[in-house]
Design a protein around this motif. Structure first.
Motif, PDB file in Angstrom:
ATOM      1  N   TRP A 106       0.834  -1.202   0.000  1.00  0.00           N
ATOM      2  CA  TRP A 106       0.000   0.000   0.000  1.00  0.00           C
ATOM      3  C   TRP A 106       0.868   1.252   0.000  1.00  0.00           C
ATOM      4  CZ3 TRP A 106      -0.013   3.708   3.873  1.00  0.00           C
ATOM      5  CH2 TRP A 106      -0.972   4.719   3.734  1.00  0.00           C
ATOM      6  N   ARG A 121       2.194   2.102  -3.433  1.00  0.00           N
ATOM      7  CA  ARG A 121       1.188   2.634  -4.345  1.00  0.00           C
ATOM      8  C   ARG A 121       0.784   4.055  -3.976  1.00  0.00           C
ATOM      9  NH1 ARG A 121      -0.219  -2.915  -4.144  1.00  0.00           N
ATOM     10  NH2 ARG A 121      -1.568  -2.695  -2.324  1.00  0.00           N
ATOM     11  N   THR A 122       0.918   4.405  -2.691  1.00  0.00           N
ATOM     12  CA  THR A 122       0.475   5.717  -2.219  1.00  0.00           C
ATOM     13  C   THR A 122       1.593   6.751  -2.230  1.00  0.00           C
ATOM     14  OG1 THR A 122      -1.140   4.639  -0.777  1.00  0.00           O
ATOM     15  CG2 THR A 122      -0.617   6.928  -0.291  1.00  0.00           C
ATOM     16  N   THR A 141      -1.365   8.117  -6.813  1.00  0.00           N
ATOM     17  CA  THR A 141      -2.692   8.484  -6.342  1.00  0.00           C
ATOM     18  C   THR A 141      -2.913   7.849  -4.981  1.00  0.00           C
ATOM     19  OG1 THR A 141      -3.651   6.572  -7.484  1.00  0.00           O
ATOM     20  CG2 THR A 141      -3.628   8.662  -8.680  1.00  0.00           C
ATOM     21  N   ARG A 142      -3.762   8.458  -4.201  1.00  0.00           N
ATOM     22  CA  ARG A 142      -4.034   7.923  -2.864  1.00  0.00           C
ATOM     23  C   ARG A 142      -4.754   6.588  -2.993  1.00  0.00           C
ATOM     24  NH1 ARG A 142      -3.851   9.966   2.077  1.00  0.00           N
ATOM     25  NH2 ARG A 142      -3.463  12.049   1.249  1.00  0.00           N
ATOM     26  N   ALA A 143      -4.087   5.516  -2.597  1.00  0.00           N
ATOM     27  CA  ALA A 143      -4.671   4.181  -2.699  1.00  0.00           C
ATOM     28  C   ALA A 143      -5.531   3.897  -1.465  1.00  0.00           C
ATOM     29  CB  ALA A 143      -3.571   3.134  -2.820  1.00  0.00           C
ATOM     30  N   HIS A 144      -6.559   3.098  -1.672  1.00  0.00           N
ATOM     31  CA  HIS A 144      -7.430   2.703  -0.559  1.00  0.00           C
ATOM     32  C   HIS A 144      -6.620   1.924   0.477  1.00  0.00           C
ATOM     33  CE1 HIS A 144     -10.741   0.847   1.646  1.00  0.00           C
ATOM     34  NE2 HIS A 144     -10.175  -0.327   1.426  1.00  0.00           N
ATOM     35  N   GLU A 168      -0.956   0.500  -8.898  1.00  0.00           N
ATOM     36  CA  GLU A 168       0.482   0.811  -9.021  1.00  0.00           C
ATOM     37  C   GLU A 168       0.908   0.712 -10.477  1.00  0.00           C
ATOM     38  OE1 GLU A 168       4.475  -1.408  -7.970  1.00  0.00           O
ATOM     39  OE2 GLU A 168       3.403  -0.806  -6.174  1.00  0.00           O
TER      40      GLU A 168
END
Length: 476
Positions: A60, A63-64, A185-188, A469
């Protein structure tokens, strides 16, 4: 590509050696910091538990925040933890600073696999992993030697200062050579998954770390954490399978058989490969009267065996795949373990050192294809989660192996004591090494589950669009 790979290797080097360097110093640390044996064990246990908390969120975070940023942040955290550990004024502060080290190390280890695999674009993985795997194989061998040399010639804070120049070099190389992070991008963030998985892994590792005490697995501080950990991890599995594409870890990747089989073999190999590494130095110290440093120097023979095959085993892995190499490697480890099952206080030193060299050959043959096969054919965006799954399997397997063989050795020593023997007897070690040999034979059998040939590229098991990602640069 090679600059990126060497950057990952240098950055991860301190983490790979740190655990075993500190392990040999616990007695000295207990004396210098006026701490009990039970308390000083938390210097290692706290590090291990922090590692377990951070590993699941690494995918996470990539990806963030971005892979390069996370790598440099984690390396900085590990370095700061090392500096603070060297300045610790009592055992409580040392435990806290070691946990900070674990936060950095917990992110660095799965990230190293991700960086290497994505930089290669999935090509020549065997050759690349044979280089990355060198410190993984040599860490348990050379770490105790380095720790012993530091304690013999310097003061204990140097156990941690030695990490600092490696981290500084790693940061400079990362700034220069790691690819720039693309726009993220802000990932969940799967909060429910984190609350289930991170405490579950912590509970499992905590329970296993306590199993080496008197009473083995039959004590409350082992049984309760293990049962709780199994329940939490099972809860995460249920949650992750119901929330495809949104879970903290994409367990759908385990539908890809090369990754699933490699993770299984990595877990069970911890008993034969890592667990047995606890028995060997104990044998030399308890039965043959060598010092901790002397036992570490003897283990260099095993490291030499592992290095002897590194130059070509990667190429063989790229050409033939994993199954037959891993089967052969486990069989060679078995041959190198059997002499210790017959060893007593008079066994010829040359025989035992030769056996260690043979064990090293087997370890060198096993490690590279086993590290590689789970990543072959995976799309770039799936590599971070695959790296975390692989690393968690290794960590749990190593802890499980160490706990099981420690309990077996303690039980055998108790049985021997009932017959009038004192301390860790020859019979106790022989029985434990026979168990290690049997577990290695199990490794041979489980290795037949690995793919017989090189796997083709696999589509994402969860379907398209489940990852945010970016793909690896080589894949774009």
């Amino acid at each position: 590509m090679w600059r990126v790979i060497w950057t990952a290797l240098v950055g991860g080097l301190a983490v790979l050696f740190d655990t075993t360097i500190v392990a040999v110093a616990l007695h000295t640390l207990a004396t210098k910091l006026d701490a009990s044996v039970a308390t000083i064990q938390w210097v290692s246990t706290g590090y291990l538990l922090a590692l377990a908390v951070v590993m699941p969120v690494t995918g996470w975070a990539q990806r963030t925040i971005g892979r390069k940023r996370v790598w440099m942040i984690a390396l900085t955290v590990f370095m700061v933890g090392s500096i603070l550990s060297s300045l610790a004024w009592n055992v409580e502060s040392l435990i806290a600073f070691r946990a900070l080290q674990g936060v950095g190390g917990g992110a660095l280890m799965p990230l190293m696999g991700t960086i290497v695999v994505q930089a290669s674009g999935g090509k020549n993985l065997g050759r690349i992993m044979s280089i990355i795997g060198i410190p993984i194989v040599l860490g348990p061998v050379l770490g105790p030697v380095l720790g012993g040399l530091i304690l013999q010639n310097l003061s204990w804070p140097w156990l941690f200062w030695v990490n600092v120049p490696v981290c500084l070099i790693g940061l400079v190389m990362a700034a220069l050579f790691l690819p720039k992070d693309p726009a993220v991008t802000r990932a969940h963030f799967d909060a429910v998954g984190f609350v289930l998985l991170a405490p579950g892994l912590v509970a499992l590792l905590y329970g296993l770390s306590n199993a080496g005490q008197a009473g083995g697995f039959a004590q409350g501080d082992v049984e309760v954490p293990l049962i709780g950990g199994v329940i939490l991890v099972a809860g995460f599995v249920w949650w992750a399978l119901r929330h495809r594409g949104k879970a903290l870890l994409d367990l759908q990747l385990l539908k890809y058989w090369p990754l699933a089989s490699a993770s299984l073999v990595q877990f069970f190999s911890g008993v034969s490969l890592i667990g047995a590494m606890l028995l060997v130095p104990l044998y030399f110290q308890e039965l043959r009267g060598t010092s901790a440093l002397g036992a570490g120097l003897i283990l260099i023979a095993q490291g030499a065996g592992a290095l002897a095959v590194r130059s070509f085993i990667g190429r063989l892995s790229d050409r033939f795949g994993a199954r037959w190499l891993v089967v052969t490697g486990f069989f060679i480890v078995l041959l190198g373990t059997v002499p210790f099952a017959f060893a007593d206080t008079t066994t010829n030193w040359v025989t035992l050192i030769a056996a260690l060299f043979v064990r090293g050959l087997g370890l060198g043959v096993v490690t590279t294809p086993l590290m590689t096969v789970g990543f072959r054919g995976l799309p770039g965006p799936d590599v971070p989660d695959a790296s975390i799954i692989s690393r968690v399997s290794q960590q749990l397997g190593g802890s499980f192996g160490g706990a099981v063989l420690t309990v077996i050795l303690a039980g055998a020593a108790t049985t021997a004591a009932a017959t009038g023997a004192h301390g860790l007897s020859v019979a106790a070690f022989q029985q434990s090494f026979w168990w290690a040999t049997g577990f290695t034979a199990l490794g041979v059998a489980l290795s037949f589950l690995l793919p017989a040939s090189l796997p083709a590229a696999a589509p994402h098991p969860g379907g398209a669009g489940t990852k945010t990602e970016e793909s690896a640069p080589a894949a774009r």
